[in-house]
Write an enzyme that holds these catalytic residues in place. Structure first.
Site, PDB file in Angstrom:
ATOM      1  N   LYS A   1       9.507  -8.226  34.514  1.00 29.82           N
ATOM      2  CA  LYS A   1       9.180  -9.544  34.186  1.00 29.82           C
ATOM      3  C   LYS A   1      10.076 -10.246  33.294  1.00 29.82           C
ATOM      4  CE  LYS A   1       5.289 -12.232  31.916  1.00 29.82           C
ATOM      5  NZ  LYS A   1       3.982 -12.168  31.626  1.00 29.82           N
TER       6      LYS A   1
ATOM      7  N   ASP B   1       6.910 -17.961  27.287  1.00 32.01           N
ATOM      8  CA  ASP B   1       5.615 -18.230  28.073  1.00 32.01           C
ATOM      9  C   ASP B   1       4.829 -19.147  27.312  1.00 32.01           C
ATOM     10  OD1 ASP B   1       3.434 -18.327  29.549  1.00 32.01           O
ATOM     11  OD2 ASP B   1       3.044 -16.191  29.136  1.00 32.01           O
TER      12      ASP B   1
ATOM     13  N   LYS C   1      -1.014 -22.137  26.033  1.00 34.13           N
ATOM     14  CA  LYS C   1      -1.705 -21.239  25.063  1.00 34.13           C
ATOM     15  C   LYS C   1      -1.919 -21.827  23.640  1.00 34.13           C
ATOM     16  CE  LYS C   1       0.920 -17.216  26.593  1.00 34.13           C
ATOM     17  NZ  LYS C   1      -0.249 -16.160  26.838  1.00 34.13           N
TER      18      LYS C   1
ATOM     19  N   ASP D   1       8.477 -12.355  26.195  1.00 33.25           N
ATOM     20  CA  ASP D   1       7.701 -11.981  27.498  1.00 33.25           C
ATOM     21  C   ASP D   1       8.793 -11.874  28.666  1.00 33.25           C
ATOM     22  OD1 ASP D   1       5.211 -12.041  28.630  1.00 33.25           O
ATOM     23  OD2 ASP D   1       5.398 -14.072  29.522  1.00 33.25           O
TER      24      ASP D   1
ATOM     25  N   ASP E   1      -1.108 -19.761  33.096  1.00 29.60           N
ATOM     26  CA  ASP E   1      -0.791 -18.762  32.010  1.00 29.60           C
ATOM     27  C   ASP E   1      -0.734 -17.302  32.583  1.00 29.60           C
ATOM     28  OD1 ASP E   1       0.145 -17.730  29.638  1.00 29.60           O
ATOM     29  OD2 ASP E   1      -1.924 -17.820  28.744  1.00 29.60           O
TER      30      ASP E   1
ATOM     31  N   GLU F   1       1.267 -15.973  34.758  1.00 27.74           N
ATOM     32  CA  GLU F   1       2.553 -16.430  35.564  1.00 27.74           C
ATOM     33  C   GLU F   1       3.331 -15.280  35.865  1.00 27.74           C
ATOM     34  OE1 GLU F   1       2.232 -16.413  32.204  1.00 27.74           O
ATOM     35  OE2 GLU F   1       3.957 -15.267  31.962  1.00 27.74           O
TER      36      GLU F   1
ATOM     37  N   ARG G   1       2.684 -12.256  37.052  1.00 24.69           N
ATOM     38  CA  ARG G   1       2.264 -11.791  38.330  1.00 24.69           C
ATOM     39  C   ARG G   1       3.178 -12.544  39.396  1.00 24.69           C
ATOM     40  NH1 ARG G   1      -3.961 -12.024  36.907  1.00 24.69           N
ATOM     41  NH2 ARG G   1      -3.022 -11.684  35.106  1.00 24.69           N
TER      42      ARG G   1
HETATM   43  N1  BES Z   1       2.739 -12.887  28.643  1.00 24.11           N
HETATM   44  C1  BES Z   1       1.161 -12.956  28.600  1.00 24.11           C
HETATM   45  C2  BES Z   1       0.627 -11.588  28.197  1.00 24.11           C
HETATM   46  C3  BES Z   1       0.722 -11.243  26.787  1.00 24.11           C
HETATM   47  C4  BES Z   1      -0.290 -11.140  25.960  1.00 24.11           C
HETATM   48  C5  BES Z   1       1.877 -10.349  26.316  1.00 24.11           C
HETATM   49  C6  BES Z   1      -0.056 -10.895  24.396  1.00 24.11           C
HETATM   50  C7  BES Z   1       2.054 -10.127  25.360  1.00 24.11           C
HETATM   51  C8  BES Z   1       1.095 -10.338  24.205  1.00 24.11           C
HETATM   52  C9  BES Z   1       0.581 -13.317  29.984  1.00 24.11           C
HETATM   53  O1  BES Z   1       1.479 -13.985  30.671  1.00 24.11           O
HETATM   54  C10 BES Z   1      -0.723 -14.075  29.959  1.00 24.11           C
HETATM   55  O2  BES Z   1      -0.787 -15.096  29.402  1.00 24.11           O
HETATM   56  N2  BES Z   1      -1.449 -13.387  30.558  1.00 24.11           N
HETATM   57  C11 BES Z   1      -3.052 -14.018  30.634  1.00 24.11           C
HETATM   58  C12 BES Z   1      -3.460 -13.605  31.915  1.00 24.11           C
HETATM   59  C13 BES Z   1      -5.079 -14.363  32.090  1.00 24.11           C
HETATM   60  C14 BES Z   1      -4.884 -15.778  32.012  1.00 24.11           C
HETATM   61  C15 BES Z   1      -5.564 -13.872  33.218  1.00 24.11           C
HETATM   62  C16 BES Z   1      -3.728 -13.194  29.325  1.00 24.11           C
HETATM   63  O3  BES Z   1      -3.665 -11.882  29.311  1.00 24.11           O
HETATM   64  O4  BES Z   1      -4.734 -13.697  28.562  1.00 24.11           O
HETATM   65 ZN    ZN Z   2       3.418 -14.008  30.215  1.00 22.09          ZN
HETATM   66 ZN    ZN Z   3       1.069 -16.150  30.696  1.00 21.81          ZN
END
Ligand code: BES
Ligand code: ZN
Ligand code: ZN
Length: 505
Positions: free
Chosen positions: A267, A272, A279, A290, A349, A351, A353
């Site tokens: 990834k 992000d 966020k 990220d 968010d 993204e 995947r």
């Molecule tokens: N990059 C984040 C995940 C992340 C969170 C990495 C904290 C490192 C530390 C990812 O893109 C994300 O925002 N995921 C969301 C998914 C949700 C919207 C289903 C999450 O985990 O809140």
């Molecule tokens: Zn992310």
């Molecule tokens: Zn994200």
């Protein structure tokens, strides 16, 4: 920049350095009585001081527990003015891949990290390094502990110069391997720590081109026009809200005697923000990390090209910046992924995947025997496993366990996680083939993996590593782990490539 390390068989008392590191252990047989034992490497120094080194350290409060550093002056009895004794607990020589090897790495790292300063620039290591495994552990820990990111500091200093007291003839290859691994981890840390104003898809791809040009790796970069023409709807959708357009980098290492191909997908979200599903500010502060998965894949190819195992390795870096610009994708947009699957984007968010899905689908054209993706994918990973343990999921239990085992041997903490079938229906969409998030937050790490599984080419064995917590360290440094980018999972990916070459995977 990677710290430098040379090997010398100069006597400990004569080696020129600003400080010399020895190890002290705890006697496993004295049942906590607290007697300190000098580890291999320290005896010469004890002799030069006229004996009594263990007693001196004990009087200063040293207990020998791992990573504890106690300093004394050598008072003219050694060429090095400072002696630093680091605890190694009851660890003795390191069996390859053992817990003791990790203690040696961490203790060497802690000693070098705590000594490194503008005043102490050169450090000699009179640490266990008699056998290959101990030398590799000591060298790797010391090199990683010497890491320093000075790019943005006006008064920065270079990383320390290390000298390992050992027989080059005996342990040279093991130390050379440690140097390759350290260079890979350092590359990831540097890329992660670089500000997202300097590292975005185009500059990341340029970095990959440079690394490929200086090794035997071939590279192909798809720009935004090629991504549009190729039907990479996931990467384009995520990147379209940013002033910095996305890229897909494909790296390839080929070995003439290879009978297997491993594909890695990382990834690469260079920042992000969450996109329109923005966020909160605090959650955004670390989101330059990220792209840790993509950095790990690039560094793995660099290491593999140096170690030259008999296996073919392909690396995909789907790179995009997730921003909420006027052209950004909207919650409820439907995008068509590489290969034709349609996805309703309910949360911009989620993204990672989307960019991974395009690259996973594309990797089918390489007919890999094993496909491994690596991503800072979910906050749910951090909730489930914390900041130091990565989650491993797979479409094949044997592969999942083999990846966890490779991680353990490489000295990284990973834990097997299930893919419960009942969670899959949460990703059904009212309008498209799939939704990118489920309505329920429960099992978020597993749901994300189930989304990715939909894009794994038929019949391909696949594992997914969620490194959201371990990729970036916000607390106080420990062992060989600094603040900021950690380089998590690179050593595991390299181990997977070596295992595939050995026919173990
Ligand atoms: N990059 C984040 C995940 C992340 C969170 C990495 C904290 C490192 C530390 C990812 O893109 C994300 O925002 N995921 C969301 C998914 C949700 C919207 C289903 C999450 O985990 O809140
Ligand atoms: Zn992310
Ligand atoms: Zn994200």
């Amino acid at each position: 920049m990677t710290a430098t390390l040379r090997i010398t068989n100069t006597a400990a008392r004569d080696v020129n350095a600003d400080a010399i590191v020895i190890a002290v252990g705890q006697d496993a047989r004295d049942q906590g009585a607290g007697s300190l034992v000098l580890a291999p490497g320290a005896q010469d120094i004890d002799a030069a001081l006229g004996g009594g080194l263990a007693e001196t350290l004990g009087a200063l409060g040293a207990t020998g527990k791992p990573e504890e550093v106690t300093r004394i002056v050598s008072a003219g009895k050694l060429a090095a003015p400072v002696i630093a004794a680091v605890g190694i607990g009851t660890a003795t020589a390191a069996e390859p891949g053992s817990a003791d090897a990790e203690i040696l790495r961490r203790s060497a790292g802690a000693a070098v990290r705590s000594l490194s300063s503008p005043k102490i620039r050169s450090i000699a290591l009179a640490l266990p390094a008699d056998d290959a495994a101990s030398a590799e552990a000591t060298a790797l820990g010391a090199l990683l502990g010497a890491y320093y990111f000075g790019r943005y500091r006006s008064n920065g200093h270079p990383a320390a110069e290390l000298t390992l007291l050992a027989s080059a003839e005996h342990v040279g290859p093991a130390v050379a391997k440690a140097q390759v691994l350290a260079a890979a981890v350092t590359l990831v840390r540097d890329l992660v720590n670089t500000s997202p104003s300097h590292l975005y898809p185009e500059t990341f791809a340029a970095e990959a081109r440079q690394i490929a040009a200086s090794s035997s790796i071939s590279i192909e970069v798809l720009d935004e026009t090629a991504l549009a023409a190729g039907g990479y709807g996931g990467i384009r959708g995520v990147g379209q809200g940013s002033a910095h357009p996305p890229r897909l980098v494909r790296l390839s290492y080929q070995h003439p005697e290879a009978s297997r191909t491993v594909a890695f997908v990382g990834k690469g979200i260079t920042f992000d923000s969450g996109g329109l599903s923005l966020k909160p500010p605090k959650a955004m502060e670390t989101m330059k990390s990220d792209m840790s998965g993509a950095a790990a894949v690039l560094a793995t190819l660099q290491a593999v090209a140096a170690l030259k195992p008999a296996v073919n390795v392909i690396g995909y870096l789907p790179l995009a910046e997730n921003m909420p610009g006027g052209a950004a994708q909207r919650p409820s947009d439907v995008i068509t992924m590489y290969g034709g699957t349609t996805v309703e984007v309910l949360n911009t968010d989620a993204e990672g995947r989307l960019v991974l899905a395009d690259a996973l689908a594309r990797s089918g054209e390489d007919a890999p025997d094993l496909l491994v993706d690596i991503a800072t994918l979910t906050g749910a990973q951090v909730i489930a496993l914390g900041n130091r343990v990565s989650g491993v999921m797979a479409n094949d239990d044997a592969i999942r366990d083999a990846v966890v085992d490779a991680a353990t041997r490489a000295g990284e903490a990973m834990w097997p996680m299930p893919l419960p079938e009942e969670l899959r229906k949460g990703l059904d969409s009212k309008v498209a083939d799939l939704a990118n998030v489920a309505a329920e937050r429960d099992g978020g790490m597993l749901v994300a993996a189930l989304f990715l599984r939909e894009f794994v080419p038929d019949g391909v064995r696949w594992a997914h590593l969620d490194i959201a917590g371990p990729a970036f360290h916000e607390g106080e440094p420990y062992g060989y782990t600094p603040k900021g980018g950690t380089g998590a999972a690179v050593r595991t990916l390299v181990q997977i490539a070596l295992d595939a070459a050995d026919g173990r995977l």
